[in-house]
Design an enzyme around this catalytic site. Structure first.
Site, PDB file in Angstrom:
ATOM      1  N   ASP A 165      17.065  41.258 -20.372  1.00  0.00           N
ATOM      2  CA  ASP A 165      17.086  42.663 -20.113  1.00  0.00           C
ATOM      3  C   ASP A 165      16.423  43.009 -21.230  1.00  0.00           C
ATOM      4  OD1 ASP A 165      19.428  43.922 -18.457  1.00  0.00           O
ATOM      5  OD2 ASP A 165      19.703  41.941 -18.809  1.00  0.00           O
TER       6      ASP A 165
ATOM      7  N   THR B 228      22.807  42.663 -13.541  1.00  0.00           N
ATOM      8  CA  THR B 228      22.350  41.600 -14.015  1.00  0.00           C
ATOM      9  C   THR B 228      23.148  40.525 -13.689  1.00  0.00           C
ATOM     10  OG1 THR B 228      21.846  43.096 -15.810  1.00  0.00           O
ATOM     11  CG2 THR B 228      22.890  40.847 -16.895  1.00  0.00           C
TER      12      THR B 228
END
Length: 348
Positions: A45, A138
């Site tokens: 990320d 995620t």
């Protein structure tokens, strides 16, 4: 306005960021942290956000950016920051022209942290604002499922450009929708510009591959439609979805996958319907979770509204606070799906 440069930079920066996310996954050094809302954030990320924002700042220095991550946890953890920078530094496209258009590599750790923190715009209805989700899905990313690198340009509250990089979706637009991942022939880049249609192309490690126009599949018999829904029950009510499918006469099992890969899948006709149904009254969807996918589906001939039939409103900040849920479907059947959604949610 054609938004040709914005599209080019968005496509290339997302493509470059997917190289980093794939490297992170295969190295198994995902470095998971937990955000305030307990959602996981990985070094993928942070690295992807740094790469994309540095390219946006190089090309469009006056634009604002709404990014999902911020770098305070990295400033408190210099060794993790160094680990991420090593990945950022080596994540380059095998094409000098593309790299130079993106502004080349990120200079140092400080530049990387500054880029991550530049995603701090509060959004709004005026000016040019990019919405970025560096790794959408995620949990899917962590388990080797579907995830997407998502970027959209919003101008005066209206989404003008949307790009999704989906490394685990099949390149073949005709491949049936499935939660399966892995193997060769994977990795697709979806894009749309308002008024110019939607496209897909294979992800590459260098220059952009040639694009193909994509369109949603016409659904003549709603009972034969395929639903996509979130894997996480916390993101969408699976029970309501099952009841809606039943009332529509849909018996096929829904395909559960993470991220805006669902929007890309239905936009190219691999699936038909995507519902994200409210799980609690106070939940506000984030603009970066929907902006690119919303435009891509609409440009592919679909309709996207919330569960009350309102357009998604990207003009009021970092969240879709005026909307509840998402209903995305081909134009010809959207009205019928929405009607049943309202019936089921209204009965609660």
């Amino acid at each position: 306005m054609s938004y040709a440069q914005e599209l080019d930079i968005a496509l290339l920066s997302v493509q470059r960021a997917t190289l980093l996310t794939q490297k992170v996954f295969h190295n198994n050094a995902k470095g998971t942290l937990s955000k305030d809302d307990h959602s996981p954030v990985t070094i993928g990320d942070f690295g992807a956000q740094a790469l994309i924002i540095s390219a946006l700042r190089h090309n469009f220095p006056n634009d604002e950016i709404v990014g999902e991550e911020e770098a305070s946890s990295l400033r408190d953890n210099p060794s993790l920051a160094e680990q991420i920078f090593a990945l950022v530094k080596e994540s380059t496209l095998d094409d000098n022209s593309a790299e130079s258009r993106l502004g080349g590599p990120v200079k140092d750790v400080d530049a990387m942290l500054a880029a991550i923190d530049a995603g701090n715009s509060s959004g709004g209805s005026k000016g040019r604002i990019w919405a970025l989700d560096p790794v959408d899905g995620t949990k899917g990313f962590l388990r080797g499922g579907q995830y997407a690198v998502c970027l959209a340009l919003i101008v005066d509250g209206d989404v003008k450009v949307g790009v999704l990089g989906c490394p685990n979706l099949p390149i073949d637009d005709a491949a049936p929708i499935s939660a399966d991942v892995g193997g060769e022939g994977k990795g697709v880049l979806f894009a749309a510009v308002q008024g110019q249609g939607a496209t897909s192309r294979p992800l590459t490690k260098g220059p952009l591959a040639s694009a193909k126009t994509i369109t949603m599949k016409e659904v003549n018999d709603i009972t034969q439609a395929t639903f996509c829904e979130s894997v996480e029950a916390a993101h969408s009510s699976h029970g309501d979805q099952a009841e809606i499918a039943k009332r529509l006469g849909i018996t096929k099992e829904s395909v559960r996958m993470d991220s805006q890969a669902k929007y890309g899948s239905i936009a190219r006709g691999a699936g038909d319907l995507y519902l994200r149904l409210p799980v609690r009254k106070d939940y506000e969807e984030k603009i970066w979770d929907h902006a690119a996918g919303d435009l891509i589906v609409r440009e592919a001939g679909g309709e996207v509204t919330d569960a009350e039939g309102k357009q998604l409103d990207f003009s009021i900040g970092r969240t879709l606070k005026e909307n509840k849920g998402v209903v995305a479907a081909p134009r010809g059947v959207h009205g019928r799906v929405l009607e049943v959604v309202k019936e089921v949610l209204g009965a609660k």
